[in-house]
Write an enzyme that holds these catalytic residues in place. Structure first.
Site, short mmCIF file in Angstrom:
data_model
loop_
_atom_site.label_atom_id
_atom_site.label_comp_id
_atom_site.label_asym_id
_atom_site.label_seq_id
_atom_site.Cartn_x
_atom_site.Cartn_y
_atom_site.Cartn_z
N ARG A 84 0.66 -1.19 0.11
CA ARG A 84 -0.02 0.10 0.08
C ARG A 84 1.01 1.15 -0.05
NH1 ARG A 84 -2.55 2.86 4.80
NH2 ARG A 84 -4.20 4.38 3.56
N HIS A 128 -2.50 11.02 1.02
CA HIS A 128 -1.87 10.94 2.22
C HIS A 128 -1.10 12.35 2.67
CE1 HIS A 128 -0.37 7.77 5.16
NE2 HIS A 128 0.34 8.60 5.49
N GLU A 173 -6.62 8.83 6.91
CA GLU A 173 -6.84 9.37 8.08
C GLU A 173 -7.47 10.68 8.00
OE1 GLU A 173 -3.27 8.98 10.38
OE2 GLU A 173 -3.69 6.70 10.25
N ASN A 300 -6.75 2.15 10.30
CA ASN A 300 -5.38 2.22 10.75
C ASN A 300 -5.57 2.27 12.29
OD1 ASN A 300 -4.76 2.63 8.01
ND2 ASN A 300 -4.21 4.81 8.45
N TYR A 302 -3.48 1.84 16.09
CA TYR A 302 -2.17 1.91 16.67
C TYR A 302 -2.51 1.79 18.17
CZ TYR A 302 -0.07 3.32 12.65
OH TYR A 302 0.42 3.34 11.30
N GLU A 375 -3.04 -0.17 8.12
CA GLU A 375 -2.05 0.49 8.99
C GLU A 375 -1.88 -0.05 10.73
OE1 GLU A 375 -0.74 4.59 9.36
OE2 GLU A 375 -1.41 4.87 7.44
O1 IFM Z 1 3.45 7.77 10.00
C1 IFM Z 1 2.10 7.63 10.13
C2 IFM Z 1 1.29 7.53 8.95
O2 IFM Z 1 1.49 8.52 7.93
C3 IFM Z 1 -0.31 7.69 9.33
N1 IFM Z 1 -0.32 6.92 10.38
C4 IFM Z 1 0.24 7.01 11.32
C5 IFM Z 1 1.63 6.62 11.19
C6 IFM Z 1 2.49 6.71 12.53
O3 IFM Z 1 2.40 8.01 13.35
#
Ligand code: IFM
Length: 473
Positions: A84, A128, A173, A300, A302, A375
């Site tokens: 991706r 992006h 995002e 995404n 985290y 992500e």
């Molecule tokens: O590096 C970023 C990415 O560009 C967008 N999502 C989170 C990642 C980590 O911060």
């Protein structure tokens, strides 16, 4: 079952599951002045004093523009089934409008050919965060016209690559692009205009819908989705104030985008929280455009936020994430408390079960749609040995635990069809510059040498097996 049998147990993923890794244009390409590329808001922002750690920029980044062939070979060696990447809007339309710069598009044509030649499925992200500076000068995302311009650009890229690329995501995002870009100002263009940030969010979503419509009018068969960064959100306690803080953050971070994309409306409580800033947000017909059926939703993930509504009190300011846009949304109602879980090198709490929770929540609360983890990954303070090799058990464990969470979510009914590790390569981590390394592959910045880390070798083996080993979550 004996211990040995448990160890040997295969946690298989569904047939056709996409095993991938992700990057974005500005973070890796470099070559910012080559082949007719225009300026983006990140080129400008990175030159403003004090905005990026050490005054770094991505003029060179990891030089992927020149090294893409080697990078694709590296992906093939790791056995990636999918890659991706994002297309740089100012490479394709230097000023964001009008004639297409064929030399810019040619780079992506070559990249796609290379990927297909190695049997790797290209997944294209159209935006992006690298808005052409000329469009920012004309008002940026708070201006409605930017959404229309985005649709034109998306159609140009889809026209050029749509015969060979099946999987597309529109805006990456939108929360970050809107609230970090226009409310907290931590990201480009660095504006601190909270009410305009709400408009920006709406226009990013509108841009998604208009782009999808334009692409669908061009050709059938493309799989298109929006991409949101979702968080698991917990109140610190069951107090009314903490529960309300969790409602607010979940509302602004998750539901604002999910409800718009998948229900065609903004959540009433979030609109009420936003007050005047949300008045007259959508014009007639906008919500229908935004919520047109997608082929998949890209997520995404985290971390988890643990939040409190206690006024300035018992919570640790140090636990507040630096990228929440909180100067505006949080200050008087919400504190980021932290729960004491271990954190990554970004200070983000590690909670793999939050990913299972998020996937099941989306699967349960919204119309059924294929989901992709587009992500997921972690920065840690890597130390390379003399040969450039990094032993990174923390990153390996992070990815393994999150893949177990994906496997569990699938078992509990989430229609998950792919997983993309963030990121393939160490790269330019926005306002953090090069100090935060998310890569599966180490990049030695002075020499641009690439060396797969221990986590990359583990991921390659996992892909080869088609899943994990050991007990299910
Ligand atoms: O590096 C970023 C990415 O560009 C967008 N999502 C989170 C990642 C980590 O911060």
């Amino acid at each position: 079952m004996t211990t040995q049998q448990t160890q040997d147990q295969q946690l298989r993923f569904p047939e056709g599951f996409a095993w991938g890794a992700a990057t974005s244009a500005y973070q890796i390409e470099g070559a910012v002045s080559e082949d007719g590329r225009g300026r983006s808001i990140w080129d400008t922002f990175a030159r403003l004093p004090g905005r990026v750690v050490n005054g770094e920029n991505a003029d060179v980044a990891v030089d992927h523009y020149h090294r893409y062939r080697d990078d694709v070979r590296l992906m093939a060696r790791l056995g990636l089934g999918a890659y991706r990447f994002s297309v740089s809007w100012p490479r394709v339309q230097p000023d964001g409008v009008g004639a297409v710069n064929q030399r810019g598009l040619d780079f992506y044509r070559r990249l796609v050919d290379e990927l297909l030649g190695q049997g790797i499925d290209p997944w294209v992200t159209l935006y992006h965060w690298d808005l052409p500076q000329a469009l920012e000068d004309a008002g940026g995302w708070p201006a409605r016209d930017t959404a229309l311009r985005f649709a034109d650009y998306a159609a140009a890229v889809h026209d050029a690559l749509g015969d060979r690329v099946r999987n597309w995501s529109t805006v990456n995002e939108p929360w970050c692009a809107a609230f970090l870009g226009y409310a907290s100002g931590e990201h480009a263009p660095g504006r601190r205009e909270p009410a305009r940030a709400v408009l920006a969010a709406h226009h990013l979503l509108l841009g998604h819908g208009l782009a999808m419509a334009a692409m669908r009018a061009q050709r059938a068969g493309s799989r298109i989705g929006g991409c949101v960064n979702l968080y698991a959100v917990s109140p610190l306690t069951r107090s009314a104030a903490d529960l309300d803080a969790a409602r607010r953050i979940d509302g602004l971070q998750n539901r604002l985008f999910l409800d718009a994309l998948l229900r065609g409306e903004y959540p009433a409580d979030v609109l009420a929280d936003l007050g005047e800033a949300a008045e007259g947000l959508a014009e007639t017909g906008d919500m229908g455009v935004i919520s047109a059926p997608m082929d998949m939703l890209l997520i995404n993930y985290y971390s988890r936020f643990t939040v409190s509504g206690a006024p300035g009190g018992a919570v640790s300011a140090a636990a507040a994430p630096t990228d929440t846009g909180s100067p505006w949304v949080g200050s008087e109602h919400v504190s980021f408390a932290g729960s004491g879980r271990p954190v990554t090198g970004m200070g983000w709490e590690i909670d793999h079960d939050g990913l299972r929770e998020v996937l099941l929540r989306v699967a349960g609360d919204y119309p059924r749609i294929p989901l992709v983890v587009s992500e997921n990954g972690a920065a840690f303070d890597d130390v390379a040995d003399a040969g450039g090799f990094v032993r990174d058990p923390e990153r390996r464990d992070y990815i393994e635990a999150h893949l177990r969470a994906c496997h569990a979510a699938i078992g509990q009914g989430a229609p998950l069809v792919g997983y993309f590790a963030w990121s393939l390569l160490d790269n330019f981590e926005w306002a953090w510059g090069y100090g935060k390394r998310f890569g599966l592959v180490r990049v030695d910045y002075p020499t641009q040498r690439r060396v797969p880390k221990e986590s990359a070798l583990w991921y390659a083996e996992t892909i080869r097996r088609g899943g994990l080993t050991g007990p299910a979550q």
